[in-house]
Write a protein that holds these residues in place. Sequence first.
Motif, PDB file in Angstrom:
ATOM      1  N   MET A   1       0.845  -1.194   0.000  1.00  0.00           N
ATOM      2  CA  MET A   1       0.000   0.000   0.000  1.00  0.00           C
ATOM      3  C   MET A   1       0.883   1.248   0.000  1.00  0.00           C
ATOM      4  SD  MET A   1      -1.243   0.504   3.944  1.00  0.00           S
ATOM      5  CE  MET A   1      -0.055   0.969   5.205  1.00  0.00           C
ATOM      6  N   ASP A   2       0.303   2.359  -0.391  1.00  0.00           N
ATOM      7  CA  ASP A   2       0.982   3.647  -0.291  1.00  0.00           C
ATOM      8  C   ASP A   2      -0.081   4.708  -0.045  1.00  0.00           C
ATOM      9  OD1 ASP A   2       2.641   5.798  -0.315  1.00  0.00           O
ATOM     10  OD2 ASP A   2       3.129   5.707  -2.449  1.00  0.00           O
ATOM     11  N   ILE A   3      -0.287   5.030   1.233  1.00  0.00           N
ATOM     12  CA  ILE A   3      -1.278   6.030   1.613  1.00  0.00           C
ATOM     13  C   ILE A   3      -0.616   7.053   2.524  1.00  0.00           C
ATOM     14  CG2 ILE A   3      -3.188   4.410   1.382  1.00  0.00           C
ATOM     15  CD1 ILE A   3      -3.233   4.191   4.443  1.00  0.00           C
ATOM     16  N   ALA A   4      -1.322   8.146   2.806  1.00  0.00           N
ATOM     17  CA  ALA A   4      -0.728   9.251   3.542  1.00  0.00           C
ATOM     18  C   ALA A   4      -0.588   8.966   5.037  1.00  0.00           C
ATOM     19  CB  ALA A   4      -1.546  10.518   3.329  1.00  0.00           C
ATOM     20  N   ASP A   5      -1.654   8.447   5.673  1.00  0.00           N
ATOM     21  CA  ASP A   5      -1.646   8.359   7.134  1.00  0.00           C
ATOM     22  C   ASP A   5      -2.692   7.351   7.590  1.00  0.00           C
ATOM     23  OD1 ASP A   5      -1.630   8.726   9.864  1.00  0.00           O
ATOM     24  OD2 ASP A   5      -1.883  10.894   9.800  1.00  0.00           O
ATOM     25  N   LEU A   6      -2.237   6.196   8.064  1.00  0.00           N
ATOM     26  CA  LEU A   6      -3.147   5.147   8.496  1.00  0.00           C
ATOM     27  C   LEU A   6      -3.994   5.563   9.692  1.00  0.00           C
ATOM     28  CD1 LEU A   6      -3.819   2.254   7.590  1.00  0.00           C
ATOM     29  CD2 LEU A   6      -2.199   1.428   9.319  1.00  0.00           C
ATOM     30  N   SER A   7      -3.507   6.511  10.467  1.00  0.00           N
ATOM     31  CA  SER A   7      -4.244   6.941  11.655  1.00  0.00           C
ATOM     32  C   SER A   7      -5.533   7.696  11.313  1.00  0.00           C
ATOM     33  CB  SER A   7      -3.363   7.821  12.543  1.00  0.00           C
ATOM     34  OG  SER A   7      -3.133   9.087  11.941  1.00  0.00           O
ATOM     35  N   LEU A   8      -5.714   8.035  10.043  1.00  0.00           N
ATOM     36  CA  LEU A   8      -6.931   8.725   9.623  1.00  0.00           C
ATOM     37  C   LEU A   8      -8.104   7.775   9.409  1.00  0.00           C
ATOM     38  CD1 LEU A   8      -5.391  11.175   6.967  1.00  0.00           C
ATOM     39  CD2 LEU A   8      -6.085  11.732   9.315  1.00  0.00           C
ATOM     40  N   ALA A   9      -7.894   6.488   9.665  1.00  0.00           N
ATOM     41  CA  ALA A   9      -8.905   5.479   9.330  1.00  0.00           C
ATOM     42  C   ALA A   9     -10.237   5.725  10.036  1.00  0.00           C
ATOM     43  CB  ALA A   9      -8.384   4.085   9.662  1.00  0.00           C
ATOM     44  N   TYR A  10     -10.216   6.166  11.294  1.00  0.00           N
ATOM     45  CA  TYR A  10     -11.470   6.373  12.022  1.00  0.00           C
ATOM     46  C   TYR A  10     -12.319   7.444  11.342  1.00  0.00           C
ATOM     47  CZ  TYR A  10     -14.758   7.430  15.774  1.00  0.00           C
ATOM     48  OH  TYR A  10     -15.912   7.637  16.502  1.00  0.00           O
TER      49      TYR A  10
END
Length: 417
Positions: A1-10
């Motif tokens: 994967m290549d995304i900006a910020d996994l912590s934004l999932a919520y």
Amino acid sequence: MDIADLSLAYAGMARIDWADRSMPVLRQIRERFAAERPLEGLRIAACLHVTAETANLVRALQAGGASVALAASNPLSTQDDTAAALVAEYGVQVFARAGIDREGYYRHIHQALDTPPDLVLDDGCDLVNTLHTERTEIVDRVRGGCETTTTGVIRLHQMAREGALRFPVVAVNDTATKHMFDNRYGTGQSTLDGIVRATNTLLAGKSIVIAGFGYVGRGLAERARGLGARVIVTEIDPVKALDAVLQGFAVLPMVEAAAQGDVFITATGNRDVISAEHLAVMKDGAILANSGHFDVEIDVRALADMAVEVNHGIRPQVDEYVLVGGRRLVLLAEGRLVNLAAAEGHPAAVMDMSFADQALTCAWLAEEHERLGPGVHQVPAEIDTEVARLKLASMSVRIDTLTPEQEEYLSSWQHGS
């Protein structure tokens, strides 16, 4: 994967759930897919706008048994929180970051193709083009694909004419429900939404020039007139130009409209619709926006060459180009899709229809691909009818049905007048 910020999932999950509330047709299809599993074991590579609405399409495809790798079809439309939620909550391989450059954009497409797909979903033909030019080692294992935008369908037809297209692609863009809901009502509303959000301008009393009077142009013209604007249409097609005239819109060549417009919106799928010749005669403060697929409809390079000063980001998605003599032209969203970059794209209720078409077509293609030769194919009429039926039912709208006598009358040539 290549995304900006996994912590934004919520935050992304909240966005996806909110969209799902307005997508009852796709929700019904997801439930049907979960029971029937029409995509069992298939891998799908998709190049689509990474938004909450797309996330709900991906959920339906997964419910049908598919695994999905998703790249963004436009860097400015990517919702980083949605991308994070797709990875964290649904196990989707996502390759998308908001604002990524051209090199990164194509790198993501290649990454989505690294595990060779069985089916492909495209929005603009970039993924299909990459398969046929740079990833030819895997192109023959692709069973078929779907294309969801006018520009992509145009490119696919050209590939087919030249004998270059090596698998069947279904023009989901060309369904009646997609044209009506997505192009006319969705783009018509969301484009004006993007312009107003970006500029906070009053459209009432403005002269708005709309380049192209296809489904998108018609929707734009209707809604701009409803907001009190004077609408000028430019066209190359005599039939569409006549349609615009008979609907009460002014029709002019762009070179004449350029001197009159306050706001310009391109919606043609072609390049250089607004060129240096037109930019040279525009009013001070004229606003330039694109609602075609790619950032080639407005000649941004010519605009940059003409400018003596460029003020980037004077508002979000607003760049001001100062020309010789102090005349200013305002470019929105870098010439990319203004409804996605400066607003949120179509309302979820619109994408409910488009993605319902997409999901049902994927299932049909998985079953029927062997009898379809390479080329551009139309969505079966029964899919379009089913989507419309489901949408009406979700709106509690009932319609008449033919009696046996009426059906017999319509199917016979022997009845006189």
